[in-house]
Scaffold this motif. Structure first.
Motif, PDB file in Angstrom:
ATOM      1  N   LEU A  65       9.601  -8.572  45.829  1.00 56.11           N
ATOM      2  CA  LEU A  65       9.150  -9.922  45.493  1.00 56.11           C
ATOM      3  C   LEU A  65      10.262 -10.745  44.858  1.00 56.11           C
ATOM      4  CD1 LEU A  65       6.692 -11.852  45.349  1.00 56.11           C
ATOM      5  CD2 LEU A  65       6.240 -10.936  43.055  1.00 56.11           C
ATOM      6  N   ILE A  66      10.997 -10.125  43.929  1.00 56.83           N
ATOM      7  CA  ILE A  66      12.050 -10.824  43.184  1.00 56.83           C
ATOM      8  C   ILE A  66      13.315  -9.977  43.227  1.00 56.83           C
ATOM      9  CG2 ILE A  66      12.754 -11.636  40.897  1.00 56.83           C
ATOM     10  CD1 ILE A  66       9.637 -11.911  40.396  1.00 56.83           C
ATOM     11  N   LYS A  67      14.425 -10.589  43.549  1.00 56.03           N
ATOM     12  CA  LYS A  67      15.704  -9.879  43.594  1.00 56.03           C
ATOM     13  C   LYS A  67      16.412  -9.995  42.252  1.00 56.03           C
ATOM     14  CE  LYS A  67      16.498 -10.297  48.563  1.00 56.03           C
ATOM     15  NZ  LYS A  67      15.142 -10.773  48.870  1.00 56.03           N
ATOM     16  N   GLY A  68      17.081  -8.915  41.844  1.00 55.63           N
ATOM     17  CA  GLY A  68      17.878  -8.942  40.631  1.00 55.63           C
ATOM     18  C   GLY A  68      17.150  -8.406  39.414  1.00 55.63           C
ATOM     19  N   LEU A  69      17.883  -8.348  38.311  1.00 54.00           N
ATOM     20  CA  LEU A  69      17.364  -7.856  37.033  1.00 54.00           C
ATOM     21  C   LEU A  69      16.381  -8.869  36.466  1.00 54.00           C
ATOM     22  CD1 LEU A  69      18.265  -5.255  35.454  1.00 54.00           C
ATOM     23  CD2 LEU A  69      19.671  -6.765  34.047  1.00 54.00           C
ATOM     24  N   VAL A  70      15.255  -8.374  35.938  1.00 57.07           N
ATOM     25  CA  VAL A  70      14.232  -9.285  35.412  1.00 57.07           C
ATOM     26  C   VAL A  70      14.230  -9.276  33.886  1.00 57.07           C
ATOM     27  CG1 VAL A  70      12.759  -9.092  37.449  1.00 57.07           C
ATOM     28  CG2 VAL A  70      12.437  -7.497  35.529  1.00 57.07           C
ATOM     29  N   SER A  71      13.541 -10.251  33.317  1.00 58.11           N
ATOM     30  CA  SER A  71      13.443 -10.389  31.865  1.00 58.11           C
ATOM     31  C   SER A  71      12.923  -9.124  31.204  1.00 58.11           C
ATOM     32  CB  SER A  71      12.521 -11.563  31.526  1.00 58.11           C
ATOM     33  OG  SER A  71      12.276 -11.652  30.149  1.00 58.11           O
ATOM     34  N   ASP A  72      11.997  -8.458  31.868  1.00 57.83           N
ATOM     35  CA  ASP A  72      11.349  -7.268  31.312  1.00 57.83           C
ATOM     36  C   ASP A  72      12.311  -6.100  31.128  1.00 57.83           C
ATOM     37  OD1 ASP A  72       8.813  -6.241  30.399  1.00 57.83           O
ATOM     38  OD2 ASP A  72       8.791  -4.934  32.153  1.00 57.83           O
ATOM     39  N   ALA A  73      13.495  -6.200  31.715  1.00 58.35           N
ATOM     40  CA  ALA A  73      14.463  -5.097  31.654  1.00 58.35           C
ATOM     41  C   ALA A  73      15.069  -4.916  30.266  1.00 58.35           C
ATOM     42  CB  ALA A  73      15.587  -5.327  32.663  1.00 58.35           C
ATOM     43  N   ASP A  74      14.850  -5.861  29.344  1.00 59.70           N
ATOM     44  CA  ASP A  74      15.520  -5.815  28.036  1.00 59.70           C
ATOM     45  C   ASP A  74      15.350  -4.479  27.325  1.00 59.70           C
ATOM     46  OD1 ASP A  74      16.285  -8.408  28.493  1.00 59.70           O
ATOM     47  OD2 ASP A  74      15.148  -9.284  26.830  1.00 59.70           O
ATOM     48  N   GLY A  75      14.142  -3.929  27.350  1.00 56.69           N
ATOM     49  CA  GLY A  75      13.888  -2.675  26.644  1.00 56.69           C
ATOM     50  C   GLY A  75      14.777  -1.544  27.144  1.00 56.69           C
TER      51      GLY A  75
ATOM     52  N   THR B 142      12.214 -15.700  23.088  1.00 58.81           N
ATOM     53  CA  THR B 142      12.808 -16.949  23.561  1.00 58.81           C
ATOM     54  C   THR B 142      12.035 -18.117  22.959  1.00 58.81           C
ATOM     55  OG1 THR B 142      11.424 -16.659  25.534  1.00 58.81           O
ATOM     56  CG2 THR B 142      13.771 -16.137  25.747  1.00 58.81           C
ATOM     57  N   GLU B 143      12.658 -19.298  22.967  1.00 57.89           N
ATOM     58  CA  GLU B 143      11.990 -20.472  22.428  1.00 57.89           C
ATOM     59  C   GLU B 143      10.932 -21.021  23.375  1.00 57.89           C
ATOM     60  OE1 GLU B 143      14.853 -23.352  21.172  1.00 57.89           O
ATOM     61  OE2 GLU B 143      15.778 -22.002  19.710  1.00 57.89           O
ATOM     62  N   THR B 144      11.075 -20.757  24.656  1.00 56.55           N
ATOM     63  CA  THR B 144      10.090 -21.190  25.647  1.00 56.55           C
ATOM     64  C   THR B 144       9.409 -19.970  26.249  1.00 56.55           C
ATOM     65  OG1 THR B 144      11.730 -21.152  27.425  1.00 56.55           O
ATOM     66  CG2 THR B 144      11.467 -23.226  26.213  1.00 56.55           C
ATOM     67  N   VAL B 145       8.340 -20.205  26.990  1.00 54.04           N
ATOM     68  CA  VAL B 145       7.640 -19.110  27.667  1.00 54.04           C
ATOM     69  C   VAL B 145       8.451 -18.671  28.888  1.00 54.04           C
ATOM     70  CG1 VAL B 145       5.562 -18.449  28.936  1.00 54.04           C
ATOM     71  CG2 VAL B 145       5.382 -19.873  26.877  1.00 54.04           C
TER      72      VAL B 145
ATOM     73  N   THR C 269       2.080  -8.556  37.307  1.00 50.49           N
ATOM     74  CA  THR C 269       0.647  -8.650  37.043  1.00 50.49           C
ATOM     75  C   THR C 269       0.299  -9.979  36.382  1.00 50.49           C
ATOM     76  OG1 THR C 269       0.856  -7.605  34.867  1.00 50.49           O
ATOM     77  CG2 THR C 269       0.483  -6.158  36.748  1.00 50.49           C
ATOM     78  N   PRO C 270      -0.916 -10.481  36.619  1.00 49.54           N
ATOM     79  CA  PRO C 270      -1.334 -11.745  35.999  1.00 49.54           C
ATOM     80  C   PRO C 270      -1.404 -11.615  34.479  1.00 49.54           C
ATOM     81  CG  PRO C 270      -2.797 -11.131  37.813  1.00 49.54           C
ATOM     82  CD  PRO C 270      -1.937  -9.943  37.529  1.00 49.54           C
ATOM     83  N   HIS C 271      -0.986 -12.642  33.770  1.00 49.77           N
ATOM     84  CA  HIS C 271      -1.042 -12.683  32.305  1.00 49.77           C
ATOM     85  C   HIS C 271      -0.844 -14.126  31.886  1.00 49.77           C
ATOM     86  CE1 HIS C 271       0.458 -12.165  28.111  1.00 49.77           C
ATOM     87  NE2 HIS C 271      -0.339 -11.118  28.120  1.00 49.77           N
ATOM     88  N   LYS C 272      -1.541 -14.561  30.858  1.00 50.22           N
ATOM     89  CA  LYS C 272      -1.361 -15.924  30.361  1.00 50.22           C
ATOM     90  C   LYS C 272      -0.567 -15.883  29.067  1.00 50.22           C
ATOM     91  CE  LYS C 272      -5.568 -17.817  32.459  1.00 50.22           C
ATOM     92  NZ  LYS C 272      -6.844 -18.524  32.212  1.00 50.22           N
TER      93      LYS C 272
ATOM     94  N   THR D  83       9.401  -9.814  24.757  1.00 51.22           N
ATOM     95  CA  THR D  83       8.136 -10.410  24.294  1.00 51.22           C
ATOM     96  C   THR D  83       8.277 -11.922  24.376  1.00 51.22           C
ATOM     97  OG1 THR D  83       7.925  -8.494  22.807  1.00 51.22           O
ATOM     98  CG2 THR D  83       6.448 -10.341  22.409  1.00 51.22           C
ATOM     99  N   LYS D  84       8.357 -12.410  25.608  1.00 48.79           N
ATOM    100  CA  LYS D  84       8.664 -13.826  25.853  1.00 48.79           C
ATOM    101  C   LYS D  84       7.527 -14.578  26.531  1.00 48.79           C
ATOM    102  CE  LYS D  84      13.219 -11.930  26.873  1.00 48.79           C
ATOM    103  NZ  LYS D  84      14.202 -11.700  27.949  1.00 48.79           N
ATOM    104  N   ALA D  85       6.573 -13.840  27.135  1.00 43.50           N
ATOM    105  CA  ALA D  85       5.494 -14.473  27.898  1.00 43.50           C
ATOM    106  C   ALA D  85       4.301 -14.762  26.991  1.00 43.50           C
ATOM    107  CB  ALA D  85       5.086 -13.588  29.073  1.00 43.50           C
ATOM    108  N   ASN D  86       4.549 -15.491  25.894  1.00 44.95           N
ATOM    109  CA  ASN D  86       3.487 -15.789  24.934  1.00 44.95           C
ATOM    110  C   ASN D  86       3.823 -17.081  24.204  1.00 44.95           C
ATOM    111  OD1 ASN D  86       4.665 -15.204  22.033  1.00 44.95           O
ATOM    112  ND2 ASN D  86       5.483 -13.628  23.405  1.00 44.95           N
TER     113      ASN D  86
END
Length: 316
Positions: A87-97, A252-255, A135-138, A170-173
């Motif tokens: 779906l998405i190419k490359g390293l994602v934000s979630d990889a930080d851990g 992050t300062e933004t979502v 996965t879906p998340h708000k 922990t950025k999607a909030n």
């Protein structure tokens, strides 16, 4: 001390559609660091694929691994995956851990090779999956491992760990926003305790800023099998240990969605990694505390255990 060299090499290692646990093993062998750590790799499968669970032990000079009695620190890189291919190419934000956990292992092993051996052992665990699930998340989508989170948590938490740092993007909030990283209060046996003074001090020394604290809630402690909102899985390791757990959240300062690519922030990763290293130095030497033992005794005497209430939906 800068962690940039270690982070850049680990990012390059993980930003590969074919990366797996064996890639990590070969990386440390190539660096000549396999003599200063022990590593195990296990493929954990689920309904939507598999991920490679990685466990690294960097022995201390007075650590349990060598028959000593110095405290052991656990460092968990929590994530769904380092990538979301196809779906998405490359390293994602979630990889930080995973990035931070492996960079810390790299740095500690090199310190040992140079003669700067910590007093106690450090056990680093994470998982490597370049094609995890979105996965879906708000307010923004999150990443989920193709393997069961509970199967991973059982492996991430080692009985030898006397305290645990659980690192998670922990950025999607919308509740903890800023630049760099934040820490949670200490979680022990289902109790949300006060934020550790020692960890606050290390935070301020490393960053030169006042600390940002994650407003963790009881909902975040409940197992993911309880179908309610969780900020993410940052403190879920508490479910499988009696040792204190502190979440270390890259923010992050933004979502920013966990599945977003092109968002890896080297400055955030650098200061977060340095924080983990400094906690490891102090905790394994016995000079850093995650909680106040006397206050814990008072809580237990006056109020008692609450684990059984919070873990009712935890799969056996």
């Amino acid at each position: 001390m800068s962690m940039l060299k270690y982070l850049i090499e680990i990012i390059d290692l993980l930003d590969n559609p074919n990366v797996d646990g064996d890639s990590v093993r070969k990386f440390f062998i190539t660096k000549g660091l396999d003599k200063y750590l022990t590593m195990s790799i296990e493929r954990v499968s689920g309904e939507k694929g598999a991920t490679d669970f990685v466990k690294i032990i960097v022995p201390g000079k007075r650590g349990k691994y060598n028959g000593g009695d110095a405290p052991t620190l656990g460092v968990i890189g929590r994530l769904g995956g380092v990538g979301a291919r196809p779906l998405i190419k490359g390293l994602v934000s979630d990889a930080d851990g995973a990035i931070i956990a492996l960079a810390v292992a790299y740095k500690l092993a090199e310190m040992s090779m140079r003669g700067d051996v910590l007093d106690g052992d450090v056990i680093i665990t994470t998982n490597i999956c370049p094609n995890a699930v979105v996965t879906p998340h708000k307010p923004a989508p999150m990443m989920a491992s193709p393997a069961s989170i509970f199967e991973l948590l059982k492996r991430e938490v080692d009985p030898q760990m006397d305290a645990i740092l659980s690192i998670d993007a922990t950025k999607a909030n919308l509740v903890v926003k800023g630049s760099g990283f934040a820490i949670t209060p200490t979680i022990k046996d289902g109790w949300i305790l006060k934020v550790s003074d020692d960890l606050i001090n290390i935070y301020m020394w490393v960053t030169g800023r006042l600390p940002i604290i994650v407003p963790i809630t009881m909902q975040d402690l409940l197992p993911f099998s309880t179908p309610i909102y969780h900020i993410n899985s940052i403190v879920q390791p508490w479910l499988y240990t009696h040792s204190p757990v502190v979440g270390v959240a890259t923010i992050t300062e933004t979502v920013v969605p966990g599945s977003a690519s092109g968002v890896t922030n080297i400055n955030t990763l650098d200061e977060t990694s340095r924080f983990v290293i400094e906690v490891a130095k102090g905790f394994t030497a016995g000079s850093v505390k995650f909680y106040d033992e006397k206050e814990w005794e008072i809580i237990m005497r006056l109020h008692g255990e609450i684990r059984h209430i919070l873990t009712r939906t935890l799969p056996t």
